[in-house]
Write an enzyme that holds these catalytic residues in place. Structure first.
Site, PDB file in Angstrom:
ATOM      1  N   ASN A  38      17.410  -4.670 -37.763  1.00 60.28           N
ATOM      2  CA  ASN A  38      18.199  -3.864 -36.827  1.00 60.28           C
ATOM      3  C   ASN A  38      19.555  -4.484 -36.532  1.00 60.28           C
ATOM      4  O   ASN A  38      20.506  -3.767 -36.191  1.00 60.28           O
ATOM      5  CB  ASN A  38      17.417  -3.638 -35.536  1.00 60.28           C
ATOM      6  CG  ASN A  38      16.251  -2.678 -35.725  1.00 60.28           C
ATOM      7  OD1 ASN A  38      16.285  -1.827 -36.607  1.00 60.28           O
ATOM      8  ND2 ASN A  38      15.222  -2.818 -34.913  1.00 60.28           N
ATOM      9  N   CYS A  80      13.819   7.574 -40.475  1.00 62.93           N
ATOM     10  CA  CYS A  80      12.419   7.830 -40.150  1.00 62.93           C
ATOM     11  C   CYS A  80      12.273   9.052 -39.241  1.00 62.93           C
ATOM     12  O   CYS A  80      13.084   9.272 -38.342  1.00 62.93           O
ATOM     13  CB  CYS A  80      11.799   6.618 -39.454  1.00 62.93           C
ATOM     14  SG  CYS A  80      11.511   5.235 -40.556  1.00 62.93           S
ATOM     15  N   ASP A 111       8.997  -0.254 -31.490  1.00 64.58           N
ATOM     16  CA  ASP A 111       8.779  -0.521 -32.908  1.00 64.58           C
ATOM     17  C   ASP A 111       7.489  -1.290 -33.175  1.00 64.58           C
ATOM     18  O   ASP A 111       7.067  -1.405 -34.331  1.00 64.58           O
ATOM     19  CB  ASP A 111       9.957  -1.308 -33.489  1.00 64.58           C
ATOM     20  CG  ASP A 111      11.146  -0.412 -33.807  1.00 64.58           C
ATOM     21  OD1 ASP A 111      11.007   0.814 -33.677  1.00 64.58           O
ATOM     22  OD2 ASP A 111      12.211  -0.938 -34.177  1.00 64.58           O
ATOM     23  N   ARG A 131      11.731  -0.419 -46.433  1.00 63.89           N
ATOM     24  CA  ARG A 131      12.978  -0.316 -45.676  1.00 63.89           C
ATOM     25  C   ARG A 131      13.129  -1.445 -44.672  1.00 63.89           C
ATOM     26  O   ARG A 131      14.250  -1.753 -44.255  1.00 63.89           O
ATOM     27  CB  ARG A 131      13.040   1.025 -44.929  1.00 63.89           C
ATOM     28  CG  ARG A 131      13.349   2.239 -45.804  1.00 63.89           C
ATOM     29  CD  ARG A 131      13.650   3.455 -44.936  1.00 63.89           C
ATOM     30  NE  ARG A 131      14.582   3.099 -43.887  1.00 63.89           N
ATOM     31  CZ  ARG A 131      14.409   3.376 -42.604  1.00 63.89           C
ATOM     32  NH1 ARG A 131      13.325   4.020 -42.194  1.00 63.89           N
ATOM     33  NH2 ARG A 131      15.301   3.008 -41.713  1.00 63.89           N
TER      34      ARG A 131
END
Length: 425
Positions: free
Chosen positions: A24, A118, A312, A404
């Site tokens: 991130n 996503c 997450d 990813r």
């Protein structure tokens, strides 16, 4: 048939694993290099699909980008001529929207295909647009082409209050504000570690960003920035995934290259469930050691903005709690559609009932192997955790989502004793 992971579960994870650079942070900092106007060297980048996608995107814009051994990327943005970022790679990943703030600040205009990524519910960019307009930009949305265009002959500092706490809007408007005349004050901002890391990188390039990690960020605009070398922080979510996987397999794992303060919410829930979590320092870096020897206790989890429990990690945490003793209640406060993995966990024998944003997880004694399909990145991580703890063989499909965000996943898990292989379709 596409690739999939074949995992023989019910094997205790033991040993050491080293955490990679933060996904991130990387996906924000790579576009931010455009602001430098000079070459930048980024270190500790994770070798994941999103990083490779951004490499291709910058190259298509005209930048020179080279990835070298050890997770280093050299980016020279001086060759960028076009302001048109509407090619297919843009819409394939959510984080491409950071090009809006970076290109608007650097060049005064940008045309960007609206991004995808996503499927975890609506993630509108209205707060981004609000921030750009407050800085003096004209922003147009072409709904027929699904393209956003922003223009500004001159950006000016402003006071901006975000209606909701948004990581993406915080970073994007922060990028744009680095080149605005005067001072920009951002209120009600997100405080995640990768926001602080992005702000630190901007400061290394010559920006003046203060307050990242608090509720208010102040950006003093500058007309010129410079290239620099910068090392990305360790990945908070990868750290949490391995912590949870260790506990789920009744394992004993030392997780190296971590920032323990980033993991306090996860540590608290693992401790509450009966796992042991110890922090250490070997003189070079911090590490966390997670051990679990018994069936976990049920716990309640509510996802919150940082420093609360991260959304997450909600999905991997649910996989862990599927075999807990008792009833766990998981409340998803960030995204309205982040229970897509529940159907797949049920395939493995989990007992989970969902009502809107609340999932009730009734622990079962064991999960069993089966064929499951990832629907997004962190859903894929939850299926990996479930498969590692399940009896028998599980085949996890749609692993492109997992690629990813997790560097060398199969190699790291095999080094911990997992029986996992990537099978070519």
């Amino acid at each position: 048939m596409p690739e999939y992971f074949s995992i023989n579960g019910a094997r205790r994870l033991e040993g050491q694993v080293t955490i990679s650079g933060a996904k991130n942070a990387a996906v924000a900092i790579i576009p931010a290099t455009i602001l430098a106007g000079e070459p930048c060297i980024l270190e500790n980048l994770p070798q994941i699909q999103d990083v490779r996608s951004l490499q291709k995107i910058l190259q298509k814009l005209g930048a020179q980008v080279e990835i070298t051994a050890g997770g280093c990327m050299t980016i020279d943005p001086r060759g960028i001529q076009t302001r048109d970022a509407t090619f297919p790679e843009i819409s394939s990943m959510r984080a491409s929207y950071y090009l809006l703030g970076a290109m608007l600040a650097a060049y005064g205009e940008v045309e960007l295909a609206l991004p995808g990524g996503c499927v975890i519910g609506a993630r509108p960019i209205d707060q981004h647009i609000k921030g750009f307009r407050a800085l003096g930009a004209k922003v147009y949305l072409d709904e027929d082409r699904n393209v956003l265009r922003a223009q500004a002959a001159r950006l000016r500092g402003a006071e901006i209050f975000f209606d909701v706490v948004s990581v993406g809007a915080t970073i994007n408007v922060m990028l744009a504000a680095t080149r605005a005349e005067g001072t920009t004050v951002l209120h009600n901002v997100a405080k995640e570690p990768h926001i602080v890391d992005t702000a630190n990188f901007l400061n290394m390039m010559g920006a003046t960003v203060r307050g990242a990690g608090t509720d208010e960020i102040r950006v003093h605009g500058t007309t010129k920035m410079r290239g620099c070398a910068y090392s990305i922080i360790p990945d908070q979510i990868e750290t949490g995934t391995y912590m949870i996987a260790a506990a789920a397999t009744r394992g004993d794992v030392i997780i190296k290259n971590v920032i323990p303060t980033h993991m306090e919410a996860v540590c608290a829930k693992l401790l509450e469930s009966g796992a042991r979590v110890m922090q250490g320092d070997d003189g070079k870096e911090f590490f966390l050691r997670v051990t679990q020897t018994e069936r976990p206790r049920a716990v309640n989890v509510k996802t919150m903005v940082y420093p609360g429990f991260p959304t997450d990690l909600q999905q991997p945490m649910m996989a862990y709690l599927c075999t807990a003793d008792g009833l766990s209640v998981i409340t998803e406060n960030i995204f309205e559609n982040r229970f897509n993995h529940v159907k797949e966990l049920r395939t493995l024998g989990a007992s989970v009932n969902v009502n809107k944003r609340i999932a009730k997880v009734k622990g079962v004694s064991n999960l069993r192997g089966g064929d499951v399909y990832a629907t997004d990145l962190r859903a894929g991580a939850s299926l990996i955790v479930a498969a590692l703890s399940a009896q028998g063989t599980t085949r996890v499909h749609n692993i492109g989502y997992i690629d990813r965000g997790y560097e060398y996943l199969e190699q790291k898990l095999r080094a911990l004793g997992a029986e996992l292989e990537r099978v070519k379709g």
